[in-house]
Write a protein that holds these residues in place. Structure first.
Motif, PDB file in Angstrom:
ATOM      1  N   THR A  19       0.881  -1.421   0.021  1.00 41.52           N
ATOM      2  CA  THR A  19      -0.010   0.120  -0.063  1.00 41.52           C
ATOM      3  C   THR A  19       0.977   1.150  -0.088  1.00 41.52           C
ATOM      4  O   THR A  19       0.497   2.169  -0.693  1.00 41.52           O
ATOM      5  N   ALA A 149      -8.847   6.891  -5.172  1.00 44.30           N
ATOM      6  CA  ALA A 149      -8.845   5.880  -4.340  1.00 44.30           C
ATOM      7  C   ALA A 149      -9.395   4.345  -4.459  1.00 44.30           C
ATOM      8  O   ALA A 149      -9.017   3.333  -4.048  1.00 44.30           O
ATOM      9  N   GLU A 150     -10.571   4.523  -5.190  1.00 45.72           N
ATOM     10  CA  GLU A 150     -11.507   3.315  -5.569  1.00 45.72           C
ATOM     11  C   GLU A 150     -10.774   2.477  -6.359  1.00 45.72           C
ATOM     12  O   GLU A 150     -10.769   1.103  -6.177  1.00 45.72           O
ATOM     13  N   ILE A 152      -7.436   1.872  -6.572  1.00 47.14           N
ATOM     14  CA  ILE A 152      -6.324   1.452  -5.622  1.00 47.14           C
ATOM     15  C   ILE A 152      -6.761   0.356  -4.783  1.00 47.14           C
ATOM     16  O   ILE A 152      -6.301  -0.799  -4.827  1.00 47.14           O
ATOM     17  N   GLY A 153      -7.950   0.495  -4.191  1.00 44.00           N
ATOM     18  CA  GLY A 153      -8.984  -0.380  -3.374  1.00 44.00           C
ATOM     19  C   GLY A 153      -9.062  -1.754  -4.347  1.00 44.00           C
ATOM     20  O   GLY A 153      -8.888  -2.762  -4.008  1.00 44.00           O
ATOM     21  N   GLN A 154      -9.520  -1.477  -5.381  1.00 45.78           N
ATOM     22  CA  GLN A 154      -9.682  -2.843  -6.468  1.00 45.78           C
ATOM     23  C   GLN A 154      -8.530  -3.147  -6.784  1.00 45.78           C
ATOM     24  O   GLN A 154      -8.421  -4.611  -6.865  1.00 45.78           O
ATOM     25  N   PHE A 156      -5.723  -3.628  -5.163  1.00 47.46           N
ATOM     26  CA  PHE A 156      -5.469  -4.612  -4.085  1.00 47.46           C
ATOM     27  C   PHE A 156      -6.272  -5.906  -3.792  1.00 47.46           C
ATOM     28  O   PHE A 156      -5.834  -6.970  -3.562  1.00 47.46           O
ATOM     29  N   LYS A 157      -7.421  -5.552  -4.195  1.00 51.68           N
ATOM     30  CA  LYS A 157      -8.509  -6.812  -3.788  1.00 51.68           C
ATOM     31  C   LYS A 157      -7.965  -7.832  -4.823  1.00 51.68           C
ATOM     32  O   LYS A 157      -7.884  -9.048  -4.642  1.00 51.68           O
TER      33      LYS A 157
END
Length: 171
Positions: A19, A149-150, A152-154, A156-157
């Motif tokens: 991250t 930010a969305e 980035i979250g996707q 890593f998922k």
């Protein structure tokens, strides 16, 4: 800060290094900083973490050799540690080269390399190559999605799911 984050990820695995790398790429892009310098700092931090983890493993090598089979060393079963040594001797090059792409195992691999007697030179060469490639990819992701930010979250998922699937297939 990026170099320290990369170092910490190798010696304290719960640290969210991936991250930080993506956020470092976003920061560099947004602030007009050098991605190349960020990559260099990450790679140097990774190298320091690899060397320290390897040294810890090398320090365990003699203790592991003398430990009774049913005992524990650093909270780990001696039998499992010996199997890890054997695996590192047999397939260590590939494991070290793939280390950054194997979640949850990466820091243990360098301890295992030291304990298995893999040379520091080989460990550093393969580990650094893996870290440099992986860090470049994550910095690139960060620079591309710096304001999203969305995304980035996707990322890593998806990364976590793919990494666990690959690790499961390898195991």
């Amino acid at each position: 800060g990026l170099g320290l984050a990369a170092f910490l990820e190798y010696v304290f695995p719960p640290f969210p290094g991936d991250t930080v790398v993506v956020l470092g790429g976003a920061w560099a892009e947004r602030e007009g900083r050098s991605l190349l310098l960020a990559h260099l700092m990450l790679t140097l931090g990774s190298m320091a973490g690899i060397a320290l983890s390897w040294a810890l493993g090398r320090g365990l090598m003699g203790k592991l050799r003398l430990a009774p089979e049913g005992s524990r060393l650093l909270g780990l079963q001696v039998g499992k540690l010996r199997r890890a040594q054997k695996l590192m001797r047999e397939r260590g090059g590939w494991l070290l080269l793939a280390n950054r792409f194997l979640p949850s195992f990466r820091s243990v691999l360098f301890v295992a390399a030291g304990a298995a007697g893999v040379s520091l030179r080989r460990t550093m060469l393969l580990g650094t190559a893996s870290a440099a490639l992986f860090n470049a990819a994550l910095l690139g992701v960060g620079s591309v999605v710096c304001d999203n930010a969305e995304a980035i979250g996707q990322f890593f998922k998806t990364f976590r799911t793919a990494s666990l699937a690959i690790a499961g297939a390898v195991i």
